[in-house]
Every structure is written in structure tokens, then in C-alpha cells.
Design a protein around this motif. Structure first.
Motif, mmCIF file in Angstrom:
data_model
loop_
_atom_site.group_PDB
_atom_site.id
_atom_site.type_symbol
_atom_site.label_atom_id
_atom_site.label_comp_id
_atom_site.label_asym_id
_atom_site.label_seq_id
_atom_site.Cartn_x
_atom_site.Cartn_y
_atom_site.Cartn_z
ATOM 1 N N UNK A 362 0.852 -1.184 0.000
ATOM 2 C CA UNK A 362 0.000 0.000 0.000
ATOM 3 C C UNK A 362 0.888 1.234 0.000
ATOM 4 N N UNK A 363 0.390 2.289 -0.612
ATOM 5 C CA UNK A 363 1.097 3.556 -0.657
ATOM 6 C C UNK A 363 0.325 4.558 0.195
ATOM 7 N N UNK A 364 1.013 5.231 1.123
ATOM 8 C CA UNK A 364 0.370 6.186 2.018
ATOM 9 C C UNK A 364 0.876 7.592 1.734
ATOM 10 N N UNK A 365 -0.059 8.529 1.621
ATOM 11 C CA UNK A 365 0.294 9.922 1.364
ATOM 12 C C UNK A 365 -0.587 10.813 2.247
ATOM 13 N N UNK A 366 -0.232 12.083 2.325
ATOM 14 C CA UNK A 366 -1.057 13.032 3.069
ATOM 15 C C UNK A 366 -1.755 13.954 2.083
ATOM 16 N N UNK A 367 -2.848 14.526 2.529
ATOM 17 C CA UNK A 367 -3.577 15.520 1.756
ATOM 18 C C UNK A 367 -2.975 16.884 2.072
ATOM 19 N N UNK A 368 -2.577 17.611 1.048
ATOM 20 C CA UNK A 368 -1.921 18.898 1.241
ATOM 21 C C UNK A 368 -2.816 19.912 1.937
ATOM 22 N N UNK A 369 -4.117 19.676 1.943
ATOM 23 C CA UNK A 369 -5.037 20.623 2.584
ATOM 24 C C UNK A 369 -5.130 20.420 4.089
ATOM 25 N N UNK A 370 -4.618 19.306 4.598
ATOM 26 C CA UNK A 370 -4.691 19.045 6.027
ATOM 27 C C UNK A 370 -3.680 19.904 6.775
ATOM 28 N N UNK A 371 -4.053 20.502 7.906
ATOM 29 C CA UNK A 371 -3.092 21.296 8.696
ATOM 30 C C UNK A 371 -1.865 20.476 9.077
ATOM 31 N N UNK A 372 -0.688 21.078 8.946
ATOM 32 C CA UNK A 372 0.584 20.391 9.135
ATOM 33 C C UNK A 372 1.247 20.805 10.442
ATOM 34 N N UNK A 373 1.696 19.836 11.218
ATOM 35 C CA UNK A 373 2.429 20.095 12.453
ATOM 36 C C UNK A 373 3.912 20.286 12.150
ATOM 37 N N UNK A 374 4.677 20.559 13.185
ATOM 38 C CA UNK A 374 6.136 20.623 13.049
ATOM 39 C C UNK A 374 6.692 19.278 12.588
#
Length: 520
Positions: A362-374
């Protein structure tokens, strides 16, 4: 691969429009008896790495390696220095209003060689003093037996890849139960098995950096489950009747959302969930026990394709399945974030062979619209938290759940509005699950203090209290999130409109000048 239609149907049932769970209701009450706490881990905050008879751990070994593998070259040698500041730290907890404090015991602080023939009394005294002070201030201790800092001597013998770890862990636990069990009523055996096994034994992301993926993490997984079950049964059979406590395990749970509505992506997300946390929750909390079927099938098929004579995933015997199944009074969930997940045949060969990731495929990625932490891995996705809690309720007959970690990292500063928003939206998602029937007993903020954040050193700040690591006294200062969390605890409610004046947060009286935060 056969698609698990039940899981797809569950995913459709659980699908909630992102907007619904971001609605901010003015005031929401927590259930009667709901508990609030905060957490730390021994290596991350204690310091005193070689004081008063403490033996070395695998994290002492790793951080003292040259060149350093830690991003900022730091160590946990002093960290937040809670070993020396425990009494004033309890005063901070009291002022915050905590119902409980989750902390871990350093195995090598009380058993310097890892074995029970040498008990370090000064280590025993430290934890006994801390526990006594907590109870004196009406703060319940929640104690984790193992939060990653294995004694170095045991790692030399194979650590969690050696089946004898089951006996060593039981011997250690027996000492702890004998010394502290009359005062401690909540125990967690092991924190985050996936991070121990995959990141420590299957890769170089954590100590001991064994880096034998596709084999070592599966051996570790079986030994972790048996170690947990051994200590559960030890407590259940020998201590529960006189100490009257509860014992569980804490598992990290990331929600894996299908990146599209295709069958392939739904299956990829299901596989990711079963590899990530089903591998440890299913054997304990399901009615059938054993490793999840999709995990077993994936590893077996890939092993056969690669020429192995049998699956690289060790078999749990029928006796072991029964021994592990049901071996927990509660499930501790550590949850932070969500990933989009998909399957792409064109990416065949992107992972090493054999490997845990190749087995999962499986390939896991994040959605660029989600707020990003440090922290690069951490994004705020409260609806994913809701889905984890809901699926645990559906799949495992609604077990008692404690949220044993949930938190947000920043680069520093006292006005941590992003953390405040994260806590509020995640607690709102938790209340959504509670109102629908999830049996959630309490919530633990990670973390009470800024700490040594493993391979990131001190760059990622998770504390609701800032720690000045340049100050020899390790001055503590409450962030805005501490003020907001204090009000949540006091009112037993979530008020999205409650405001804390930034000037109040920055006021000099909020800084620890002596023993505790005066006026906080």
C-alpha cells in the motif's frame, strides 16, 4: 486478492462528511466519570541517564553513537530532568487539575542489568516517591512498564527478537508489581508495539536500528504479544485479587483512508490498518484471536513468491492464540493522524524485498489541505480519529478504551493556537464517538512537557508546558494549550468559544522561577 466486503461496507457506513465532524458546537459536556490526564515516557523526560545505579538502555547506546543518528545530535541524558524535578512537576499537575498522570518506568533504572537478581533500590525509591506524591495530590498514576528503553544487556541477547524476552519481561513486571502494585491501579504493559517492532527491528527509525525488515518485525510482534499476555496473566492470577487494578496495552492507531472509491484502494486501506494496528489489537480483542487474516495471507503469498519455504510471519499455535486472546482489561489507543492510502501496480518494486511495506503493498500519502504540524508525519484530521474509535467499537465488541496519547507538535513558543485547535477538534471527534456508544474512559494529552522526541531530538515540541533546555534548571512555562486544557478539565466540558488572553499566557508570573508555576 479477495476483497473483504464486510470491511468495505463498514467503511461506507463509517464514512462521515468531513464537514459534519468539524462543526463546532458551543459547549459539549463529557460523560460522568470521564478522566483527563497527560503523559510522558521515561527516556524522553527523566534524564539522569547514569545516576544512582541506573544501567544503560538501547536509547542511551543509540544517542551516544558517533556520528549521532539524532537529527540535532542531542541525547536524553538530561532531557526535562524530571528525575530531579518530580516534586515540583507534581505541583504543576495538581494546578492543571489532572485526574491521572501516565508515565513509564525505566526498566534499567530499577534492574540495571535487565535481570531481577540485581534490584536498584535508588531507582525503586524514585518511582515510589513519585507515585506517593501523585496520590497525595489526588492524581492517579497510570504506569507503563515498557516504553521502548530496553536494557542494553538484553538487546545484546537479541532483545525482542529473542523468545526469552517473554520470561525476562515477566520477571521485571513481577518486581514492579511487588514494589508498586499496592498504589498503582492502572497498568499498561507495552507502548506502541508497531513502533517497537517495525521501526526498531525492521528499520532504522528507532533503537535498536536492527534494520531487518520483512523478518525481524514479525518475530518481534509475536514476542511482544506473548510478553504482554504473560504479564497480563501474571497480574490476573497473582496480584489482581489483592491489588484490585487493571492492566492493558497501548497501540498506535493511524487511520488509513482509501484515496479513491475503487475496490483496490479500499483493500489497500484495509491492509494498511491491519498491518499497522490490527496486527496487535486483533489477537487480543477479537473473538477469534490470532493475527488478522489479511496480514497472514499477504505475508504468506509474498513469502511463497520470494522462494521462502514458509511464511515469514511466525505462526501462533492454538494454545498461544487462546493465551493471548482476551488478555487486556482495556485498550489504550495512541492516535495522532490519518493517511490517504492507495494501491498502484505500476509502483511494483518501490519497496525492498522482502519487507513489511512490500508485504502490505500500500502507498500512504497526506492531503496537502490538512493542517501540518512541526513533525513531518503529523497532520490534523479529526474525522480520522473518529473513524478509528468507531471501527474499534464495531470490530471488537466495544472494548473499554483509554486514549493514552494524542497531541500536536510545534517548533516552539507559548501561543500555540494550532495545538489548541487540534485538541479541541480531536476531543469533539471523541465526543461524537462517545455519543454514538463508544466506551471511552479517558483522554491523555501528549505531552505534559517538551521532551526528547526520539530521532528528532528537541526540534519537535509536544509539551503543553514549554521546557527551556538551555536553562540548567529546565524552567517550565505553561503554553496557551495548558490554560485551555486546564479549563476543559475544570469544567468537564468542551467550549469552543472559551478564550485565553495571549497577554495572560505571556505574563511573567506564568514562568517557573523557583519550584512551580506561581499563580497558574
Amino acid at each position: 486478492m479477495t476483497v473483504n466486503l464486510f470491511v468495505i461496507l463498514c467503511s461506507l457506513v463509517l464514512w462521515v462528511d468531513n464537514g459534519v465532524h468539524s462543526l463546532q458546537k458551543p459547549v459539549r459536556k463529557f460523560p460522568e466519570g470521564f478522566k483527563f490526564g497527560a503523559a510522558t515516557a521515561a527516556y524522553q523526560v527523566e534524564g539522569a541517564w547514569n545516576e544512582d545505579g541506573k544501567g544503560p538502555s538501547i536509547w542511551d547506546d543509540l544517542t551516544h553513537t558517533h556520528p549521532s543518528p539524532i537529527s540535532d545530535g542531542s541525547t536524553g541524558d538530561v532531557a526535562a530532568d524530571t528525575y530531579h524535578l518530580w516534586k515540583s512537576d507534581v505541583e504543576l499537575m495538581k494546578q492543571l487539575g489532572l485526574d491521572f498522570y501516565r508515565f513509564s518506568i525505566s526498566w534499567s533504572r530499577i534492574l540495571p542489568t535487565g535481570f531481577a537478581d540485581q534490584i536498584n533500590q535508588k531507582g525503586i525509591d524514585y518511582y515510589d516517591n513519585l507515585i506517593t506524591e501523585l496520590l497525595k495530590n489526588k492524581i492517579e498514576p497510570m504506569v507503563t512498564l515498557y516504553h521502548w528503553d530496553l536494557p542494553s544487556s538484553l538487546q545484546k541477547l537479541g532483545g525482542l527478537a529473542n523468545p526469552l524476552i517473554v520470561e525476562w519481561f515477566e520477571q521485571y513486571a513481577r518486581v514492579v508489581f511487588d514494589k508498586f502494585g499496592d498504589k498503582v491501579k492502572y497498568w499498561i504493559t507495552i507502548n506502541e508495539p508497531k513502533q517497537i517492532c517495525y521501526e526498531g527491528y525492521g528499520s532504522t527509525a528507532k533503537a535498536p536500528q536492527l534494520n531487518m525488515t520483512g523478518i525481524a518485525e514479525y518475530i518481534c510482534a509475536k514476542n511482544v504479544l506473548l510478553s504482554h499476555a504473560k504479564v497480563y496473566h501474571l497480574y490476573d492470577e497473582n496480584y489482581r485479587y489483592k491489588q484490585n487494578g487493571q492492566i492493558g496495552i497501548s497501540v498506535s492507531c493511524t487511520w488509513y483512508e482509501p484515496a479513491s472509491d475503487t475496490i483496490e484502494d479500499h483493500q489497500a486501506a484495509e491492509d494498511a490498518r491491519q498491518f499497522d494496528w490490527g496486527q496487535y489489537i486483533h489477537p487480543i480483542f477479537s473473538k477469534t484471536g490470532d493475527f488478522p487474516l489479511s496480514l497472514k495471507n499477504n505475508v504468506r503469498l509474498r513469502s511463497k513468491e520470494q522462494g521462502f519455504l514458509r511464511s515469514r510471519l511466525p505462526v501462533l499455535s492454538s494454545e498461544e492464540i487462546v493465551y493471548i486472546r482476551g488478555s487486556s482489561d482495556f485498550l489504550g489507543i495512541n492516535s495522532y493522524t490519518t493517511k490517504l492510502t492507495y494501491r498502484d501496480a505500476s509502483l511494483e518494486g518501490m519497496y525492498p524485498v522482502p519487507s513489511y511495506m512490500d508485504d502490505m503493498s500500500a502507498v500512504m500519502v497526506k492531503d496537502a489541505s490538512w493542517p501540518q504540524a512541526q513533525s513531518s508525519w503529523l497532520q490534523s484530521v479529526p474525522w480520522g480519529f473518529y473513524k478509528i474509535l468507531t471501527q474499534v467499537r464495531y470490530l471488537y465488541d466495544n472494548p473499554a478504551v483509554w486514549i493514552t496519547e494524542n497531541g500536536w507538535s510545534t517548533s516552539g513558543g507559548l501561543i500555540d493556537n494550532d495545538r489548541v485547535k487540534y485538541y479541541r477538534t480531536y476531543l469533539s471527534a471523541l465526543l461524537d464517538a462517545v455519543e454514538e456508544g463508544s466506551n471511552i474512559k479517558g483522554y491523555t494529552a501528549w505531552s505534559l512537557f517538551d521532551n526528547f522526541e526520539w530521532m528528532s531530538g528537541y526540534a519537535d515540541k509536544f509539551g503543553i508546558f514549554e521546557v527551556d533546555f538551555k536553562d540548567p534548571k529546565r524552567k517550565r512555562t505553561p503554553r496557551k494549550s495548558a490554560h485551555v486544557y486546564k479549563e476543559i478539565i475544570r469544567s468537564r466540558s468542551l467550549d469552543m468559544n472559551y478564550e485565553v488572553d495571549d497577554k495572560t499566557v505571556l505574563a511573567p508570573t506564568q514562568v517557573v522561577e523557583k519550584d512551580y508555576v506561581e499563580g497558574y
